[in-house]
Write a protein that holds these residues in place. Structure first.
Motif, PDB file in Angstrom:
ATOM      1  N   ASN A  36       8.498  17.918  71.725  1.00  0.00           N
ATOM      2  CA  ASN A  36       9.229  17.529  72.929  1.00  0.00           C
ATOM      3  C   ASN A  36      10.380  18.513  73.121  1.00  0.00           C
ATOM      4  N   ASN A  37      11.100  18.363  74.224  1.00  0.00           N
ATOM      5  CA  ASN A  37      12.213  19.256  74.530  1.00  0.00           C
ATOM      6  C   ASN A  37      13.558  18.558  74.419  1.00  0.00           C
ATOM      7  N   ASN A  38      13.623  17.485  73.647  1.00  0.00           N
ATOM      8  CA  ASN A  38      14.884  16.763  73.469  1.00  0.00           C
ATOM      9  C   ASN A  38      15.872  17.594  72.674  1.00  0.00           C
ATOM     10  N   GLU A  39      17.165  17.339  72.885  1.00  0.00           N
ATOM     11  CA  GLU A  39      18.175  18.074  72.135  1.00  0.00           C
ATOM     12  C   GLU A  39      18.086  17.723  70.652  1.00  0.00           C
ATOM     13  N   ILE A  40      18.590  18.628  69.816  1.00  0.00           N
ATOM     14  CA  ILE A  40      18.484  18.482  68.368  1.00  0.00           C
ATOM     15  C   ILE A  40      19.874  18.367  67.763  1.00  0.00           C
ATOM     16  N   ASN A  59      18.907   6.388  68.907  1.00  0.00           N
ATOM     17  CA  ASN A  59      18.770   7.430  69.935  1.00  0.00           C
ATOM     18  C   ASN A  59      17.377   8.065  69.874  1.00  0.00           C
ATOM     19  N   PRO A  60      16.349   7.348  70.337  1.00  0.00           N
ATOM     20  CA  PRO A  60      14.982   7.872  70.224  1.00  0.00           C
ATOM     21  C   PRO A  60      14.730   9.124  71.051  1.00  0.00           C
ATOM     22  N   ASN A  61      15.620   9.444  71.997  1.00  0.00           N
ATOM     23  CA  ASN A  61      15.440  10.633  72.821  1.00  0.00           C
ATOM     24  C   ASN A  61      16.234  11.834  72.321  1.00  0.00           C
ATOM     25  N   ILE A  62      16.718  11.736  71.091  1.00  0.00           N
ATOM     26  CA  ILE A  62      17.371  12.861  70.412  1.00  0.00           C
ATOM     27  C   ILE A  62      16.594  13.152  69.137  1.00  0.00           C
ATOM     28  N   ASN A  63      16.395  14.422  68.824  1.00  0.00           N
ATOM     29  CA  ASN A  63      15.761  14.824  67.572  1.00  0.00           C
ATOM     30  C   ASN A  63      16.830  15.076  66.511  1.00  0.00           C
ATOM     31  N   LYS A 113      19.606  30.761  68.213  1.00  0.00           N
ATOM     32  CA  LYS A 113      20.769  30.619  69.082  1.00  0.00           C
ATOM     33  C   LYS A 113      20.579  29.440  70.037  1.00  0.00           C
ATOM     34  N   ASP A 114      21.594  28.595  70.134  1.00  0.00           N
ATOM     35  CA  ASP A 114      21.625  27.451  71.061  1.00  0.00           C
ATOM     36  C   ASP A 114      20.591  26.375  70.737  1.00  0.00           C
ATOM     37  N   GLU A 115      20.040  26.385  69.527  1.00  0.00           N
ATOM     38  CA  GLU A 115      18.983  25.418  69.211  1.00  0.00           C
ATOM     39  C   GLU A 115      19.543  24.047  68.809  1.00  0.00           C
ATOM     40  N   ILE A 116      20.811  24.001  68.395  1.00  0.00           N
ATOM     41  CA  ILE A 116      21.424  22.753  67.930  1.00  0.00           C
ATOM     42  C   ILE A 116      22.543  22.338  68.886  1.00  0.00           C
ATOM     43  N   SER A 117      22.592  21.053  69.233  1.00  0.00           N
ATOM     44  CA  SER A 117      23.594  20.533  70.168  1.00  0.00           C
ATOM     45  C   SER A 117      24.760  19.840  69.471  1.00  0.00           C
ATOM     46  N   LYS A 118      24.527  19.312  68.263  1.00  0.00           N
ATOM     47  CA  LYS A 118      25.595  18.604  67.546  1.00  0.00           C
ATOM     48  C   LYS A 118      25.342  18.704  66.049  1.00  0.00           C
ATOM     49  N   ILE A 119      26.443  18.802  65.283  1.00  0.00           N
ATOM     50  CA  ILE A 119      26.375  18.852  63.821  1.00  0.00           C
ATOM     51  C   ILE A 119      27.207  17.711  63.254  1.00  0.00           C
ATOM     52  N   TYR A 120      26.646  17.017  62.263  1.00  0.00           N
ATOM     53  CA  TYR A 120      27.370  15.986  61.523  1.00  0.00           C
ATOM     54  C   TYR A 120      27.642  16.483  60.106  1.00  0.00           C
ATOM     55  N   ILE A 121      28.877  16.351  59.664  1.00  0.00           N
ATOM     56  CA  ILE A 121      29.253  16.644  58.280  1.00  0.00           C
ATOM     57  C   ILE A 121      30.001  15.419  57.757  1.00  0.00           C
ATOM     58  N   ASN A 122      29.378  14.684  56.855  1.00  0.00           N
ATOM     59  CA  ASN A 122      29.937  13.426  56.366  1.00  0.00           C
ATOM     60  C   ASN A 122      30.259  13.504  54.881  1.00  0.00           C
ATOM     61  N   PHE A 123      31.538  13.452  54.557  1.00  0.00           N
ATOM     62  CA  PHE A 123      32.008  13.323  53.168  1.00  0.00           C
ATOM     63  C   PHE A 123      31.445  14.416  52.258  1.00  0.00           C
ATOM     64  N   CYS A 124      31.593  15.651  52.704  1.00  0.00           N
ATOM     65  CA  CYS A 124      31.157  16.779  51.887  1.00  0.00           C
ATOM     66  C   CYS A 124      32.109  16.984  50.709  1.00  0.00           C
ATOM     67  N   ASN A 125      31.681  17.769  49.746  1.00  0.00           N
ATOM     68  CA  ASN A 125      32.510  18.088  48.590  1.00  0.00           C
ATOM     69  C   ASN A 125      33.809  18.747  49.057  1.00  0.00           C
ATOM     70  N   PRO A 126      34.991  18.220  48.667  1.00  0.00           N
ATOM     71  CA  PRO A 126      36.257  18.787  49.164  1.00  0.00           C
ATOM     72  C   PRO A 126      36.652  20.098  48.510  1.00  0.00           C
ATOM     73  N   TRP A 127      36.037  20.455  47.378  1.00  0.00           N
ATOM     74  CA  TRP A 127      36.382  21.693  46.685  1.00  0.00           C
ATOM     75  C   TRP A 127      37.895  21.942  46.729  1.00  0.00           C
ATOM     76  N   PRO A 128      38.679  21.136  46.027  1.00  0.00           N
ATOM     77  CA  PRO A 128      40.143  21.183  46.166  1.00  0.00           C
ATOM     78  C   PRO A 128      40.822  22.430  45.591  1.00  0.00           C
ATOM     79  N   LYS A 129      40.194  23.077  44.613  1.00  0.00           N
ATOM     80  CA  LYS A 129      40.819  24.271  44.054  1.00  0.00           C
ATOM     81  C   LYS A 129      40.730  25.432  45.045  1.00  0.00           C
ATOM     82  N   GLU A 130      41.836  26.135  45.204  1.00  0.00           N
ATOM     83  CA  GLU A 130      41.904  27.179  46.222  1.00  0.00           C
ATOM     84  C   GLU A 130      40.809  28.225  46.057  1.00  0.00           C
ATOM     85  N   ARG A 131      40.480  28.545  44.833  1.00  0.00           N
ATOM     86  CA  ARG A 131      39.475  29.584  44.618  1.00  0.00           C
ATOM     87  C   ARG A 131      38.071  29.127  45.030  1.00  0.00           C
TER      88      ARG A 131
END
Length: 222
Positions: A36-40, A59-63, A113-131
């Motif tokens: 289909n041609n729904n947004e991803i 949201n069945p009309n979103i991939n 290019k332009d293939e993705i309409s939205k990105i979710y990033i949920n509770f990723c590793n915070p990597w607190p050390k500056e390095r």
């Protein structure tokens, strides 16, 4: 915590049309895979799959494409998607979710290019050390990669319980051509209505954790 190897996980995933193991063969052709041609929309670090499963049903009309590194995690996401969608009696190929085992550092050449309409990033590793900061999924290093396939005007929805990561990420987004359209240090009391609670979020909210959240819109593309 070190995950115990599940040798049955990869065969189970490979047997399902939902799971993509030839990650670099779909660039520019993801809509063909979904037929289909729904947004991803893309979830980076989809974990046990609760978020992407709920989003896909609402949201069945979103991939949706979910990426995580470990088979031992992703197989649970597969099962969760199929269980939540079982009442619809859809074949795997007709469910609007694809799951992909991949190190996110290797995401170049997966999407065009332009293939993705939205990105979710949920509770990723915070990597607190500056390095280690450059390993953060919201670091400018990664944001520049995402800009190669995120549409101009597309959004990144970012949730975390780590204040240092959140405040640094605000700067990362601004430095990388994003505009912050929504920001809260306490999502569940912000009035934001389109939240989907992840497994991690549910557990730690019950223990008094506050979820920080922002929506960043891409306004400057290279």
């Amino acid at each position: 915590m070190r995950l115990r190897k599940k040798h049955w996980a990869r065969p189970e995933m490979e047997a399902s049309h939902i799971v993509i193991t030839d990650q670099y063969n779909h660039m520019g052709k993801w809509n063909e895979n979904f037929e289909n041609n729904n947004e991803i929309h893309l979830e980076l670090g989809c974990g046990m799959g609760g978020h992407i499963a709920q989003r896909s049903r609402q949201n069945p009309n979103i991939n949706y494409v979910g990426i995580d590194l470990k088979d031992e995690v992703l197989v649970n996401a597969l099962r969760k998607v199929k269980k939540l969608r079982a009442e619809e009696k859809l074949q795997d190929k007709d469910i609007n979710v694809r799951l992909m085992p991949l190190n996110i550092m290797l995401i170049d050449n997966v999407f065009a290019k332009d293939e993705i309409s939205k990105i979710y990033i949920n509770f990723c590793n915070p990597w607190p050390k500056e390095r280690h900061n450059k390993r953060r999924l919201t670091h400018t290093k990664f944001l520049e990669q995402y800009k190669k396939f995120l549409k101009l005007g597309g959004e990144v929805w970012f949730k975390t319980d780590d204040t240092g990561l959140f405040e640094d990420s605000i700067n990362y987004f601004k430095e990388s051509g994003f505009e912050i359209n929504f920001l809260t240090y306490n999502l569940h009391y912000s009035g934001f209505e389109n939240n989907v609670v992840t497994e991690y979020e549910a557990k730690f909210t019950s223990m008094g954790m506050k979820t920080m959240f922002l929506v960043a819109k891409l306004v400057v593309s290279d």
